[in-house]
Design a protein around this motif. Structure first.
Motif, PDB file in Angstrom:
ATOM      1  N   LEU A 345      23.499 -25.189   1.569  1.00  0.00           N
ATOM      2  CA  LEU A 345      24.514 -24.935   2.595  1.00  0.00           C
ATOM      3  C   LEU A 345      25.515 -26.083   2.658  1.00  0.00           C
ATOM      4  O   LEU A 345      26.731 -25.862   2.748  1.00  0.00           O
ATOM      5  CB  LEU A 345      23.828 -24.746   3.952  1.00  0.00           C
ATOM      6  N   ASP A 346      25.022 -27.316   2.599  1.00  0.00           N
ATOM      7  CA  ASP A 346      25.915 -28.476   2.662  1.00  0.00           C
ATOM      8  C   ASP A 346      26.900 -28.499   1.498  1.00  0.00           C
ATOM      9  O   ASP A 346      28.060 -28.893   1.660  1.00  0.00           O
ATOM     10  CB  ASP A 346      25.102 -29.774   2.689  1.00  0.00           C
ATOM     11  N   ARG A 347      26.440 -28.111   0.332  1.00  0.00           N
ATOM     12  CA  ARG A 347      27.335 -28.120  -0.830  1.00  0.00           C
ATOM     13  C   ARG A 347      28.487 -27.133  -0.632  1.00  0.00           C
ATOM     14  O   ARG A 347      29.624 -27.382  -1.039  1.00  0.00           O
ATOM     15  CB  ARG A 347      26.546 -27.805  -2.098  1.00  0.00           C
ATOM     16  N   ILE A 348      28.192 -26.000  -0.010  1.00  0.00           N
ATOM     17  CA  ILE A 348      29.248 -25.017   0.253  1.00  0.00           C
ATOM     18  C   ILE A 348      30.196 -25.521   1.338  1.00  0.00           C
ATOM     19  O   ILE A 348      31.422 -25.455   1.208  1.00  0.00           O
ATOM     20  CB  ILE A 348      28.626 -23.670   0.660  1.00  0.00           C
ATOM     21  N   LEU A 349      29.618 -26.056   2.423  1.00  0.00           N
ATOM     22  CA  LEU A 349      30.446 -26.537   3.532  1.00  0.00           C
ATOM     23  C   LEU A 349      31.325 -27.711   3.116  1.00  0.00           C
ATOM     24  O   LEU A 349      32.337 -27.991   3.770  1.00  0.00           O
ATOM     25  CB  LEU A 349      29.562 -26.945   4.711  1.00  0.00           C
ATOM     26  N   ALA A 350      30.964 -28.405   2.047  1.00  0.00           N
ATOM     27  CA  ALA A 350      31.766 -29.538   1.580  1.00  0.00           C
ATOM     28  C   ALA A 350      33.165 -29.089   1.154  1.00  0.00           C
ATOM     29  O   ALA A 350      34.088 -29.908   1.088  1.00  0.00           O
ATOM     30  CB  ALA A 350      31.061 -30.246   0.422  1.00  0.00           C
ATOM     31  N   ALA A 351      33.320 -27.780   0.877  1.00  0.00           N
ATOM     32  CA  ALA A 351      34.632 -27.268   0.487  1.00  0.00           C
ATOM     33  C   ALA A 351      35.542 -27.052   1.690  1.00  0.00           C
ATOM     34  O   ALA A 351      36.725 -26.770   1.515  1.00  0.00           O
ATOM     35  CB  ALA A 351      34.468 -25.956  -0.288  1.00  0.00           C
ATOM     36  N   PHE A 352      34.992 -27.167   2.912  1.00  0.00           N
ATOM     37  CA  PHE A 352      35.774 -26.944   4.117  1.00  0.00           C
ATOM     38  C   PHE A 352      36.504 -28.221   4.510  1.00  0.00           C
ATOM     39  O   PHE A 352      35.901 -29.293   4.586  1.00  0.00           O
ATOM     40  CB  PHE A 352      34.883 -26.511   5.275  1.00  0.00           C
ATOM     41  N   ASN A 353      37.763 -28.104   4.796  1.00  0.00           N
ATOM     42  CA  ASN A 353      38.529 -29.239   5.296  1.00  0.00           C
ATOM     43  C   ASN A 353      38.142 -29.488   6.753  1.00  0.00           C
ATOM     44  O   ASN A 353      38.402 -28.653   7.628  1.00  0.00           O
ATOM     45  CB  ASN A 353      40.032 -28.935   5.200  1.00  0.00           C
ATOM     46  N   PRO A 354      37.491 -30.629   7.062  1.00  0.00           N
ATOM     47  CA  PRO A 354      37.002 -30.838   8.432  1.00  0.00           C
ATOM     48  C   PRO A 354      38.103 -30.870   9.477  1.00  0.00           C
ATOM     49  O   PRO A 354      37.873 -30.511  10.634  1.00  0.00           O
ATOM     50  CB  PRO A 354      36.277 -32.192   8.345  1.00  0.00           C
ATOM     51  N   THR A 355      39.325 -31.248   9.102  1.00  0.00           N
ATOM     52  CA  THR A 355      40.405 -31.299  10.083  1.00  0.00           C
ATOM     53  C   THR A 355      40.867 -29.903  10.482  1.00  0.00           C
ATOM     54  O   THR A 355      41.502 -29.724  11.517  1.00  0.00           O
ATOM     55  CB  THR A 355      41.600 -32.100   9.537  1.00  0.00           C
ATOM     56  N   LEU A 356      40.544 -28.897   9.646  1.00  0.00           N
ATOM     57  CA  LEU A 356      40.926 -27.521   9.955  1.00  0.00           C
ATOM     58  C   LEU A 356      39.789 -26.723  10.577  1.00  0.00           C
ATOM     59  O   LEU A 356      39.968 -25.565  10.927  1.00  0.00           O
ATOM     60  CB  LEU A 356      41.388 -26.803   8.678  1.00  0.00           C
ATOM     61  N   LEU A 357      38.624 -27.357  10.713  1.00  0.00           N
ATOM     62  CA  LEU A 357      37.433 -26.623  11.114  1.00  0.00           C
ATOM     63  C   LEU A 357      37.610 -25.900  12.440  1.00  0.00           C
ATOM     64  O   LEU A 357      37.377 -24.697  12.559  1.00  0.00           O
ATOM     65  CB  LEU A 357      36.232 -27.577  11.191  1.00  0.00           C
ATOM     66  N   GLU A 358      38.028 -26.629  13.475  1.00  0.00           N
ATOM     67  CA  GLU A 358      38.124 -26.022  14.803  1.00  0.00           C
ATOM     68  C   GLU A 358      39.198 -24.940  14.843  1.00  0.00           C
ATOM     69  O   GLU A 358      39.002 -23.876  15.429  1.00  0.00           O
ATOM     70  CB  GLU A 358      38.422 -27.098  15.850  1.00  0.00           C
ATOM     71  N   GLU A 359      40.336 -25.207  14.211  1.00  0.00           N
ATOM     72  CA  GLU A 359      41.412 -24.216  14.212  1.00  0.00           C
ATOM     73  C   GLU A 359      40.998 -22.953  13.470  1.00  0.00           C
ATOM     74  O   GLU A 359      41.293 -21.837  13.890  1.00  0.00           O
ATOM     75  CB  GLU A 359      42.659 -24.812  13.569  1.00  0.00           C
ATOM     76  N   ALA A 360      40.296 -23.114  12.362  1.00  0.00           N
ATOM     77  CA  ALA A 360      39.942 -21.965  11.528  1.00  0.00           C
ATOM     78  C   ALA A 360      38.778 -21.165  12.094  1.00  0.00           C
ATOM     79  O   ALA A 360      38.743 -19.943  11.983  1.00  0.00           O
ATOM     80  CB  ALA A 360      39.606 -22.426  10.111  1.00  0.00           C
ATOM     81  N   LEU A 361      37.812 -21.851  12.719  1.00  0.00           N
ATOM     82  CA  LEU A 361      36.584 -21.181  13.147  1.00  0.00           C
ATOM     83  C   LEU A 361      36.508 -20.940  14.636  1.00  0.00           C
ATOM     84  O   LEU A 361      35.573 -20.300  15.120  1.00  0.00           O
ATOM     85  CB  LEU A 361      35.363 -21.990  12.694  1.00  0.00           C
ATOM     86  N   GLY A 362      37.450 -21.459  15.416  1.00  0.00           N
ATOM     87  CA  GLY A 362      37.446 -21.219  16.847  1.00  0.00           C
ATOM     88  C   GLY A 362      36.192 -21.753  17.518  1.00  0.00           C
ATOM     89  O   GLY A 362      35.673 -22.810  17.167  1.00  0.00           O
ATOM     90  N   MET A 363      35.685 -20.991  18.496  1.00  0.00           N
ATOM     91  CA  MET A 363      34.501 -21.426  19.238  1.00  0.00           C
ATOM     92  C   MET A 363      33.293 -21.599  18.337  1.00  0.00           C
ATOM     93  O   MET A 363      32.398 -22.389  18.629  1.00  0.00           O
ATOM     94  CB  MET A 363      34.170 -20.416  20.339  1.00  0.00           C
ATOM     95  N   ALA A 364      33.246 -20.850  17.241  1.00  0.00           N
ATOM     96  CA  ALA A 364      32.087 -20.914  16.353  1.00  0.00           C
ATOM     97  C   ALA A 364      31.946 -22.277  15.691  1.00  0.00           C
ATOM     98  O   ALA A 364      30.868 -22.631  15.237  1.00  0.00           O
ATOM     99  CB  ALA A 364      32.181 -19.826  15.287  1.00  0.00           C
ATOM    100  N   ALA A 365      33.047 -23.050  15.626  1.00  0.00           N
ATOM    101  CA  ALA A 365      32.973 -24.370  14.995  1.00  0.00           C
ATOM    102  C   ALA A 365      31.964 -25.254  15.709  1.00  0.00           C
ATOM    103  O   ALA A 365      31.179 -25.968  15.083  1.00  0.00           O
ATOM    104  CB  ALA A 365      34.353 -25.034  14.991  1.00  0.00           C
ATOM    105  N   GLY A 366      31.966 -25.217  17.052  1.00  0.00           N
ATOM    106  CA  GLY A 366      31.025 -26.031  17.817  1.00  0.00           C
ATOM    107  C   GLY A 366      29.588 -25.619  17.580  1.00  0.00           C
ATOM    108  O   GLY A 366      28.702 -26.462  17.426  1.00  0.00           O
ATOM    109  N   SER A 367      29.337 -24.309  17.562  1.00  0.00           N
ATOM    110  CA  SER A 367      27.976 -23.827  17.332  1.00  0.00           C
ATOM    111  C   SER A 367      27.496 -24.185  15.938  1.00  0.00           C
ATOM    112  O   SER A 367      26.348 -24.596  15.749  1.00  0.00           O
ATOM    113  CB  SER A 367      27.913 -22.307  17.533  1.00  0.00           C
ATOM    114  N   LEU A 368      28.370 -24.048  14.953  1.00  0.00           N
ATOM    115  CA  LEU A 368      27.993 -24.381  13.578  1.00  0.00           C
ATOM    116  C   LEU A 368      27.689 -25.871  13.465  1.00  0.00           C
ATOM    117  O   LEU A 368      26.703 -26.269  12.829  1.00  0.00           O
ATOM    118  CB  LEU A 368      29.118 -23.989  12.626  1.00  0.00           C
ATOM    119  N   SER A 369      28.501 -26.698  14.100  1.00  0.00           N
ATOM    120  CA  SER A 369      28.281 -28.146  14.045  1.00  0.00           C
ATOM    121  C   SER A 369      26.975 -28.529  14.722  1.00  0.00           C
ATOM    122  O   SER A 369      26.231 -29.388  14.242  1.00  0.00           O
ATOM    123  CB  SER A 369      29.453 -28.885  14.696  1.00  0.00           C
ATOM    124  N   ARG A 370      26.666 -27.883  15.858  1.00  0.00           N
ATOM    125  CA  ARG A 370      25.423 -28.214  16.560  1.00  0.00           C
ATOM    126  C   ARG A 370      24.213 -27.834  15.721  1.00  0.00           C
ATOM    127  O   ARG A 370      23.260 -28.610  15.600  1.00  0.00           O
ATOM    128  CB  ARG A 370      25.356 -27.498  17.909  1.00  0.00           C
TER     129      ARG A 370
END
Length: 397
Positions: A345-370
Motif C-alpha cells: 500500500l505504501d508503495r502505491i501511495l508514494a505516487a500521491f502528491n502529499p500537497t494535493l492530498l486534502e484537495e483531491a480526497l476531501g474528507m477521506a484524506a483525514g480518515s486515510l491518514s489516520r
C-alpha cells in the motif's frame, strides 16, 4: 434553481440549552493542565451505543469547546458507530481496571491521570501498554472487513447519498433488516432518500447518520463544500471465519463496492481492511491483531488530480481499471493478507502528491491518514500481540 444543499435550507436552530444546566450524562467537568476543558461521562453498559443522549452530549461538548471523555470498566465495549463518531469528535476513552489503574481504551496506554488520554502519544514500546490491554479478548472469533469510501456529489435535488452501503448490503445479502437513524439503536427501514433528506436539512455542516443490519454497521456522513457535497462512509461487515477459497470469493464481492460506485458516481478514494473481531462487531477495550489492507481504490478525480499514469499503475502495481472509459478509476488488490500488504500500500501511495492530498480526497484524506498512522509500517516481530506472554509478571499496579 436554489441550491437544495445550500445553507438556506437548514432548519431553524432549536433554543440553546441553559449553559448553567448540567447535562444528565455529564458526570464530571474540568480543565486540564494543558488548558483543555473536558466533560466526562461514566458508564457500566456492556455495549455503549450512540444514544440520543450521548449524541446530544457530543453536540454540547462541541458548542462549549470541551473534549468528551468516556469512562468505563473493562467489561464495556463500543459499537463501531459510537467509537468512530466519538473519536472523530475528539473524544477519548478511559478504562478503569479492576485494580483501579487506568488505561486508554483505544490504544492501551497506561494512564496515571485522565488527561493523559489525549496528551500522551500512542504507545511506542511494550512497556507503555497496560498488561490488561494485552489479554486475549473473549469472542474475537470472526473476521470483519472495514470499507472506507469518500465520494463527491453535485449539489442537486436528485443527489442521493449512501450508495456504498446499498451495494455492500446487496453483495453480502444483508438488505433484510437493514435500518438507519440519527442515533442508536436504529429503527427506520433503510431508505436512501430519507437519509439524504435528513443530512441535507443540516447542510452545510457535517452530519452523520448510522445504519445497521445483520452483520453490518455503518456511518454515512456528508457536508457541503466548495466542490459540492462531500460524503464519507465507513462500513463494517462480519464475514465469519471463511476458508481460503471462500475468503477469496468474499473479497471479490466486497471489492464490487468500488467497482459499482466508480460506474455510477464520483468516488474519490476507498480502502478495505480485514481484522479479527466479534460477531456483534463491538469494539472491545483490548488489543486485537492489527488490521490488514485488502484493496485500495483511487477514483477518477484523484487519478486526474494526482496525474497518475493509468497504464503505468496497471503495469507496476497490477491496478484494475474500473469505472467509465472517459473517467478511469483504479482498483488495487493488495495481494496476500499479511503485514507486507501495508508495504505494498505504501508503495502505491508514494505516487500521491502529499500537497494535493486534502484537495483531491476531501474528507477521506483525514480518515486515510489516520488509518495509515495507526497501522504498522512494516512487519515487527516485537510488536505487542494478544498472545504476548506477561512481560511484567502480573497486572499493573
Amino acid at each position: 434553481m436554489a441550491d437544495p444543499f445550500g445553507p438556506q435550507f437548514a432548519p431553524q436552530p432549536a433554543p440553546e440549552p441553559d449553559p448553567g444546566a448540567p447535562h444528565p450524562l455529564a458526570d464530571r467537568v474540568g480543565q486540564a493542565d494543558d488548558g483543555t476543558r473536558w466533560v466526562a461521562t461514566e458508564t457500566r453498559s456492556r455495549i455503549v451505543h450512540l444514544s440520543a443522549a450521548r449524541a446530544n452530549l457530543l453536540a454540547l461538548a462541541a458548542r462549549d469547546e470541551r473534549r468528551p471523555v468516556l469512562i468505563s470498566d473493562e467489561l464495556s465495549s463500543l459499537t463501531p458507530a459510537f467509537a468512530r463518531i466519538w473519536r472523530d469528535s475528539g473524544g477519548t476513552w478511559v478504562v478503569r481496571q479492576a485494580d483501579g489503574a487506568l488505561r486508554n481504551g483505544f490504544d492501551g496506554r497506561r494512564l496515571s491521570r485522565l488527561e493523559e488520554s489525549w496528551t500522551q502519544p500512542r504507545p511506542q514500546s511494550v512497556d507503555d501498554y497496560s498488561i490488561g490491554y494485552l489479554r486475549i479478548p473473549e469472542g474475537a472469533d470472526i473476521l470483519q472487513v472495514t470499507t472506507l469510501v469518500g465520494l463527491r456529489h453535485p449539489a442537486r435535488e436528485r443527489t442521493l447519498l449512501g450508495e456504498p452501503l446499498d451495494v455492500l448490503a446487496k453483495r453480502m445479502d444483508s438488505t433484510a433488516g437493514l435500518a438507519w437513524g440519527t442515533h442508536e439503536p436504529v429503527g427506520e427501514p433503510w431508505d436512501r432518500r430519507r437519509a439524504t433528506d435528513v443530512i441535507r436539512a443540516e447542510m452545510p455542516r457535517l452530519t452523520t447518520v448510522v445504519a445497521a443490519g445483520p452483520g453490518l454497521s455503518a456511518t454515512i456522513g456528508a457536508q457541503r463544500t466548495e466542490f459540492g457535497v462531500e460524503e464519507i462512509d465507513h462500513l463494517v461487515t462480519g464475514i465469519g471465519a471463511p476458508d481460503e477459497a471462500t475468503f477469496a470469493a468474499v473479497r471479490s464481492r466486497l471489492a464490487d463496492v468500488f467497482r459499482r460506485v466508480a460506474e455510477t458516481g464520483m468516488p474519490l478514494v476507498g480502502l478495505q481492511l480485514v481484522h479479527p473481531g466479534r460477531r456483534d462487531l463491538a469494539v472491545p477495550p483490548y488489543l486485537l491483531p492489527p488490521p490488514l489492507p485488502l484493496a485500495l481504490f483511487v477514483g477518477a478525480p484523484a487519478v486526474r488530480s494526482f496525474g497518475l499514469d493509468v497504464a503505468l499503475m496497471r503495469e507496476r502495481h497490477g491496478a484494475e481499471v474500473v469505472g467509465r472509459p472517459r473517467l478511469p478509476a483504479l482498483l488495487f488488490e493488495l495481494g496476500p493478507v499479511g503485514l507486507e500488504a501495508w508495504q505494498r500500500l505504501d508503495r502505491i501511495l508514494a505516487a500521491f502528491n502529499p500537497t494535493l492530498l486534502e484537495e483531491a480526497l476531501g474528507m477521506a484524506a483525514g480518515s486515510l491518514s489516520r488509518i495509515r498512522s495507526e497501522a504498522p509500517s512494516e512487519p515487527d516481530p516485537d510488536a505487542p500481540h494478544p498472545d504476548t506472554p506477561d512481560q511484567e509478571g502480573g497486572p499493573d499496579a
